[in-house]
Design a protein around this motif. Structure first.
Motif, PDB file in Angstrom:
ATOM      1  N   PRO A 167       0.834  -1.192   0.000  1.00 39.42           N
ATOM      2  CA  PRO A 167       0.000   0.000   0.000  1.00 39.42           C
ATOM      3  C   PRO A 167       0.874   1.249   0.000  1.00 39.42           C
ATOM      4  O   PRO A 167       2.018   1.214   0.436  1.00 39.42           O
ATOM      5  CB  PRO A 167      -0.735  -0.132   1.339  1.00 39.42           C
ATOM      6  CG  PRO A 167       0.307  -0.758   2.241  1.00 39.42           C
ATOM      7  CD  PRO A 167       1.157  -1.655   1.370  1.00 39.42           C
ATOM      8  N   THR A 168       0.345   2.369  -0.449  1.00 40.28           N
ATOM      9  CA  THR A 168       1.034   3.660  -0.337  1.00 40.28           C
ATOM     10  C   THR A 168       0.060   4.646   0.286  1.00 40.28           C
ATOM     11  O   THR A 168      -1.000   4.914  -0.284  1.00 40.28           O
ATOM     12  CB  THR A 168       1.504   4.167  -1.702  1.00 40.28           C
ATOM     13  OG1 THR A 168       2.382   3.214  -2.291  1.00 40.28           O
ATOM     14  CG2 THR A 168       2.249   5.489  -1.542  1.00 40.28           C
ATOM     15  N   THR A 169       0.425   5.157   1.447  1.00 46.30           N
ATOM     16  CA  THR A 169      -0.509   5.968   2.229  1.00 46.30           C
ATOM     17  C   THR A 169       0.232   7.099   2.949  1.00 46.30           C
ATOM     18  O   THR A 169       1.451   7.216   2.896  1.00 46.30           O
ATOM     19  CB  THR A 169      -1.227   5.109   3.280  1.00 46.30           C
ATOM     20  OG1 THR A 169      -0.248   4.581   4.176  1.00 46.30           O
ATOM     21  CG2 THR A 169      -1.996   3.963   2.640  1.00 46.30           C
ATOM     22  N   GLY A 170      -0.553   7.918   3.650  1.00 50.31           N
ATOM     23  CA  GLY A 170      -0.028   8.900   4.581  1.00 50.31           C
ATOM     24  C   GLY A 170       0.923   9.896   3.949  1.00 50.31           C
ATOM     25  O   GLY A 170       0.739  10.371   2.829  1.00 50.31           O
ATOM     26  N   GLY A 171       1.983  10.215   4.708  1.00 49.64           N
ATOM     27  CA  GLY A 171       2.916  11.246   4.296  1.00 49.64           C
ATOM     28  C   GLY A 171       3.660  10.933   3.024  1.00 49.64           C
ATOM     29  O   GLY A 171       4.059  11.843   2.294  1.00 49.64           O
ATOM     30  N   GLY A 588      -1.182  16.532  11.258  1.00 48.86           N
ATOM     31  CA  GLY A 588      -1.100  15.863   9.981  1.00 48.86           C
ATOM     32  C   GLY A 588      -0.808  16.732   8.780  1.00 48.86           C
ATOM     33  O   GLY A 588      -0.291  17.842   8.869  1.00 48.86           O
ATOM     34  N   GLY A 589      -1.168  16.193   7.616  1.00 49.07           N
ATOM     35  CA  GLY A 589      -0.827  16.826   6.355  1.00 49.07           C
ATOM     36  C   GLY A 589      -1.447  18.177   6.157  1.00 49.07           C
ATOM     37  O   GLY A 589      -0.871  19.032   5.469  1.00 49.07           O
ATOM     38  N   ALA A 590      -2.615  18.427   6.726  1.00 49.45           N
ATOM     39  CA  ALA A 590      -3.235  19.742   6.601  1.00 49.45           C
ATOM     40  C   ALA A 590      -2.370  20.810   7.243  1.00 49.45           C
ATOM     41  O   ALA A 590      -2.335  21.951   6.781  1.00 49.45           O
ATOM     42  CB  ALA A 590      -4.623  19.729   7.243  1.00 49.45           C
ATOM     43  N   ALA A 591      -1.668  20.463   8.312  1.00 45.83           N
ATOM     44  CA  ALA A 591      -0.743  21.400   8.949  1.00 45.83           C
ATOM     45  C   ALA A 591       0.558  21.494   8.171  1.00 45.83           C
ATOM     46  O   ALA A 591       1.078  22.584   7.915  1.00 45.83           O
ATOM     47  CB  ALA A 591      -0.466  20.964  10.387  1.00 45.83           C
ATOM     48  N   LEU A 592       1.097  20.354   7.782  1.00 47.47           N
ATOM     49  CA  LEU A 592       2.383  20.338   7.088  1.00 47.47           C
ATOM     50  C   LEU A 592       2.345  21.148   5.803  1.00 47.47           C
ATOM     51  O   LEU A 592       3.339  21.778   5.424  1.00 47.47           O
ATOM     52  CB  LEU A 592       2.777  18.898   6.775  1.00 47.47           C
ATOM     53  CG  LEU A 592       4.197  18.685   6.254  1.00 47.47           C
ATOM     54  CD1 LEU A 592       5.214  18.967   7.350  1.00 47.47           C
ATOM     55  CD2 LEU A 592       4.366  17.269   5.724  1.00 47.47           C
ATOM     56  N   ALA A 593       1.209  21.165   5.123  1.00 45.56           N
ATOM     57  CA  ALA A 593       1.090  21.857   3.843  1.00 45.56           C
ATOM     58  C   ALA A 593       1.391  23.343   3.944  1.00 45.56           C
ATOM     59  O   ALA A 593       1.808  23.965   2.961  1.00 45.56           O
ATOM     60  CB  ALA A 593      -0.320  21.647   3.275  1.00 45.56           C
ATOM     61  N   PRO A 610       2.517  14.163  13.252  1.00 48.67           N
ATOM     62  CA  PRO A 610       2.133  13.468  12.023  1.00 48.67           C
ATOM     63  C   PRO A 610       0.662  13.113  11.945  1.00 48.67           C
ATOM     64  O   PRO A 610       0.121  12.978  10.848  1.00 48.67           O
ATOM     65  CB  PRO A 610       2.985  12.191  12.056  1.00 48.67           C
ATOM     66  CG  PRO A 610       4.091  12.471  12.999  1.00 48.67           C
ATOM     67  CD  PRO A 610       3.559  13.439  14.002  1.00 48.67           C
ATOM     68  N   LEU A 611       0.034  12.941  13.092  1.00 51.03           N
ATOM     69  CA  LEU A 611      -1.374  12.567  13.195  1.00 51.03           C
ATOM     70  C   LEU A 611      -1.956  13.238  14.430  1.00 51.03           C
ATOM     71  O   LEU A 611      -1.206  13.618  15.336  1.00 51.03           O
ATOM     72  CB  LEU A 611      -1.516  11.052  13.395  1.00 51.03           C
ATOM     73  CG  LEU A 611      -1.455  10.124  12.194  1.00 51.03           C
ATOM     74  CD1 LEU A 611      -1.409   8.687  12.677  1.00 51.03           C
ATOM     75  CD2 LEU A 611      -2.666  10.334  11.309  1.00 51.03           C
ATOM     76  N   PRO A 612      -3.272  13.358  14.532  1.00 50.82           N
ATOM     77  CA  PRO A 612      -3.820  13.651  15.843  1.00 50.82           C
ATOM     78  C   PRO A 612      -3.289  12.611  16.833  1.00 50.82           C
ATOM     79  O   PRO A 612      -3.141  11.434  16.480  1.00 50.82           O
ATOM     80  CB  PRO A 612      -5.334  13.493  15.645  1.00 50.82           C
ATOM     81  CG  PRO A 612      -5.552  13.702  14.188  1.00 50.82           C
ATOM     82  CD  PRO A 612      -4.323  13.157  13.512  1.00 50.82           C
ATOM     83  N   PRO A 613      -2.946  13.001  18.041  1.00 50.38           N
ATOM     84  CA  PRO A 613      -2.356  12.035  18.978  1.00 50.38           C
ATOM     85  C   PRO A 613      -3.183  10.766  19.148  1.00 50.38           C
ATOM     86  O   PRO A 613      -2.629   9.680  19.335  1.00 50.38           O
ATOM     87  CB  PRO A 613      -2.281  12.834  20.279  1.00 50.38           C
ATOM     88  CG  PRO A 613      -2.171  14.254  19.842  1.00 50.38           C
ATOM     89  CD  PRO A 613      -3.015  14.352  18.597  1.00 50.38           C
ATOM     90  N   GLU A 614      -4.507  10.903  19.057  1.00 48.73           N
ATOM     91  CA  GLU A 614      -5.354   9.719  19.176  1.00 48.73           C
ATOM     92  C   GLU A 614      -5.103   8.737  18.032  1.00 48.73           C
ATOM     93  O   GLU A 614      -5.167   7.517  18.208  1.00 48.73           O
ATOM     94  CB  GLU A 614      -6.827  10.138  19.210  1.00 48.73           C
ATOM     95  CG  GLU A 614      -7.235  10.888  20.455  1.00 48.73           C
ATOM     96  CD  GLU A 614      -6.778  12.339  20.474  1.00 48.73           C
ATOM     97  OE1 GLU A 614      -6.881  12.983  21.535  1.00 48.73           O
ATOM     98  OE2 GLU A 614      -6.296  12.834  19.427  1.00 48.73           O
TER      99      GLU A 614
END
Length: 778
Positions: A167-171, A588-593, A610-614
């Motif tokens: 799979p290819t996902t996330g960052g 996450g990515g919305a912040a990194l952008a 990288p993610l919400p802590p949850e």
């Protein structure tokens, strides 16, 4: 960034492609052998010893090495495809879910830089769960520098091809996996931004089935073809015969910079839209295309990439196609180019099995279940994440306009040679005695309060001449992104920021902080703002305050991951001055952008993850209940970001806080008590920073490292406030928001004015060096 889960590991249950076991997944070595001409492979990777002092993690790394025969999750090098020299980078999913940490990110960047310097086309074959979770935020930021390197490669007029594997996902998907000139994917591959298990853990419902697979994404125009591995070499050769046929000088445009030392005119459009006629979606129920007879390579499955008609160009390789080409073609890796690749096998670099980062994690954003993947994927975090020892090698940082200068290159080399371990537990440079900061839990809770000020409040209090702009200008609008023209602190600028003012009724600081999720249209609106700033030479102010990107069918099919990647590419190369304010949540990515700026200012309780802590807790522990523990280990707090060089300045949220966090070039400290809010207006001393009430003082910044300080910071060391769960006793911006925002606005105005006054070439060179050094120590 986000995680995939259910089908990523060998034999993992659920999701697209779940029935595929380990035998169906080609390893990175098998993939390379299937693509390149026999005997033409030469690995570029350099080794580093395992240095982690965590025995459990050392055992995980040793098992991964034994199982894969590799030393990290990526392989890089060069080979020939039908006689043409091509650089390749590939992920090995069996090595800790193909996750990318500091060492893997550095390896990728060096390979891209070398491909650019040697003018080779680049083929990337990711198969990854994304960011390596236990390396935390500094690993997350590797996506910025990989995207920057890819952007420079494309700006040099060199082809970049991507083959997304299962799979290819996330960052990974939201950076270098989505920047290809031409992009294909494996049949049935899970390709998506957010993984099903994490989505269910965060939102209590399953992600819609049938969305995150290669065929669906091709039908929505997000990839160009669905190709089995057995077809990849031939299609890549055909595409490169076109893309490398003649290198005219690319037109200049936004989001580009010249490649290192090559003097090539920049190409237009960072994050260029995929431009290939390949892979037109077949009619419903159409039979899959037949395999070419005699095609070498591993892998199988149907292809949706149409074949050329018999006798058409590309149907058969023309005679003399591998002969010495014109100079322009030779510059794109054609056969006969000086510097022949040495024969070998994938992963055969000397000492390859000895190369390993220090303190990396065994779990990525998309770590999966499965016979081989489960143990590695679920390895718990080490007690302290120490970073890694960087390998020596060819990578050179870039100077003004992306050109590598001898001085800058020498500086990078020395940084690699002597890189000290990065330690999330350390204090910023020059930390003074007794300074303390709140714990990760306290800051996360504070950032999620409904009454906390956001970007709209900032413009109301600290800006003049505000003119809101609506949407992309091309028929889309996203309430999750605010775009405006304004004068902030007296300095004219373009402002774009996350809009947190639509939190659902009843949301509290106890949950993952919903707010207004940012979708693809919001990111396209952000890119509109970037273009305006570039065209008019105005400073750009980005404001990060987001619980995360939109996680829905519409977001996935609308190109969310690709838009994040394009924002990264635009931000790292934007000619305008850029300032980022990390105001609250940074998930996450919305912040990194919106992060890759010339300077980054953070409010004390702001954080980046990288993610919400949850979500990170769900990946690591299959529960959200350990979210704050995971966040603390990931180094998400403003103080951790300052120590890593990700943030330049921290602004205390109540002026009776801890000190001045400026790292401005002039070395001045903003300690003017007249700018401080009277402690009586902010609350009693226990709310203003009593060390007995706040987070771990061992990770504190210097009293002179924080904006808005009183003259006498508390000197006693603190216990972990998260144990008591008492965020209410730590001062935050929600108590006296207008006072905080007025002070913040003056600081932002001064920062913007200073950036605007800098020499553009020097400023751009400093930005490149800044992002290139992420994770390498200081």
């Amino acid at each position: 960034m986000t995680a995939t889960n259910s089908s990523g590991g060998p034999g993992g249950p659920g999701g697209a492609g779940a029935s595929r076991g380990a035998a169906a997944r080609a390893s990175a070595r098998e993939l390379i052998e299937a693509i390149v001409d026999p005997g033409s492979w030469h690995g570029w990777d350099e080794p580093v010893e395992i240095t982690t002092d965590d025995p459990d993690y050392r055992a995980d790394l040793e098992r991964a090495r034994e199982r894969t025969g590799l030393d990290e999750s990526v392989i890089t090098g060069e080979g020939r495809i039908e006689g043409r020299r091509v650089a390749l980078v590939a992920c090995e999913f069996r090595f800790l879910a193909g996750s990318i940490g500091v060492a893997a990110g550095e390896r990728l960047v060096r390979a891209v830089e070398r491909a650019t310097a040697e003018r080779l086309p680049l083929l990337a074959a990711p198969a990854s769960g994304g960011t390596r979770m236990q390396e935390g935020t500094v690993a997350f930021l590797q996506m910025v520098k990989v995207a920057a390197a890819i952007t420079d490669h494309k700006a040099a007029g060199l082809p970049y091809l991507v083959h997304l594997r299962h799979p290819t996902t996330g960052g990974v998907l939201a950076s270098w996996g989505s920047l290809g000139h031409v992009t294909a994917a494996e049949p049935g591959a899970l390709i998506g931004f957010m993984g099903p298990r994490v989505h269910e853990a965060l939102y209590g419902e399953e992600f819609p089935p049938g969305v995150q697979n290669a065929e669906n994404l091709m039908n929505h125009g997000l990839i160009d073809a669905v190709l089995p591995l057995s077809r990849l070499s031939g299609v890549a050769a055909r595409v490169l015969r076109v893309l490398c046929a003649g290198e005219s000088a690319p037109a200049s445009g936004l989001g580009t910079a010249p490649a290192s030392g090559l003097g090539t005119a920049p190409a237009s459009g960072a994050g260029v839209a995929l431009a290939s006629g390949l892979g037109v979606a077949p009619a419903s129920g159409a039979a899959p295309a037949a395999e070419e007879p005699g095609r070498r390579g591993a892998g199988g499955g149907a292809s949706t990439e149409p074949e050329p008609a018999p006798g058409a160009p590309g149907a058969a390789r023309a005679a003399g196609d591998g002969a010495a080409p014109r100079a322009s073609v030779a510059a794109c890796g054609a056969a006969g180019l000086a510097g022949e690749a040495r024969p070998g096998t994938p992963g055969d670099a000397p000492g390859a099995d000895a190369w390993e980062p220090k303190g990396t994690a065994a779990r990525g954003e998309g770590a999966e279940d499965g016979a081989e993947g489960r143990r590695d994927a679920e390895a718990g975090p080490s007690s302290v994440v120490h970073g890694y020892v960087a390998p020596g090698g060819r990578g050179a940082e870039q100077g003004a306009g992306g050109v590598a200068t001898p001085e800058v290159a020498a500086g990078v080399g020395s940084a690699h040679d002597r890189a000290a371990p990065a330690d999330f537990g350390g204090a910023p440079d020059g930390a003074g005695p007794g300074a303390v900061v709140p714990s990760a839990e306290v800051s996360i809770r504070a950032s999620r309060r409904a009454e906390r000020p956001g970007v709209r409040d900032l413009l109301r209090v600290a800006a003049e001449d505000v003119s809101p702009l609506s949407g992309t200008g091309a028929g889309e609008h996203d309430p999750g992104l605010l775009l405006a023209l304004a004068r902030v602190g007296g300095t004219p600028c373009v402002v774009l920021g996350h809009n947190r003012r639509s939190a659902r009724e009843g949301d509290t600081a106890e949950g993952p902080g919903e707010g207004q999720a940012l979708g693809p249209a919001g990111l396209r609106t952000a890119r509109r703002g970037m273009h305006i700033a570039a065209e008019l030479g105005l400073p750009l102010l980005t404001v990060i305050d987001t619980a995360g990107a939109a996680l829905s069918r519409e977001a996935e099919e609308g190109g969310l991951a690709a838009e994040i990647a394009r924002c990264l590419a635009d931000m790292v190369t934007l000619p305008a001055p850029t300032l980022c304010l990390l105001l609250g949540q940074g998930a996450g990515g919305a912040a990194l952008a919106l992060l890759p700026a010339d300077r980054v200012v953070a409010a004390r309780h702001a954080w980046l993850s990288p993610l919400p802590p949850e979500g990170a807790s769900a990946i690591l522990h299959r529960t959200t209940e350990r979210a704050y523990e995971v966040a603390a280990r990931q180094g998400v707090r403003s103080a951790d970001l300052l120590a890593q060089g990700i943030v330049d300045r921290i602004v205390e949220e109540e002026a009776s806080g801890l000190g001045d966090g400026s790292r401005a070039e002039d070395g001045s400290r903003a300690e003017d008590a007249s700018r401080a809010e009277d402690a009586s207006r902010a609350g009693d001393a226990s709310r203003a920073g009593d060390a007995s009430r706040v987070g771990d003082g061992s990770q504190a910044g210097d009293a002179s490292q924080v904006e808005g300080a009183s003259g006498a910071p508390e000197t006693s060391r603190a216990g972990d406030a998260s144990r008591a769960g008492d965020a209410s006793r730590v001062g935050d911006a929600s108590r006296a928001p207008d006072v905080f925002l007025s002070r913040l606005g003056r600081l932002l105005g001064a920062e913007l004015a200073a950036l605007r006054a800098q020499d553009p070439g020097e400023r751009l060179a400093a930005r490149r060096v800044r992002h290139r050094r992420i994770g390498l120590g200081r």
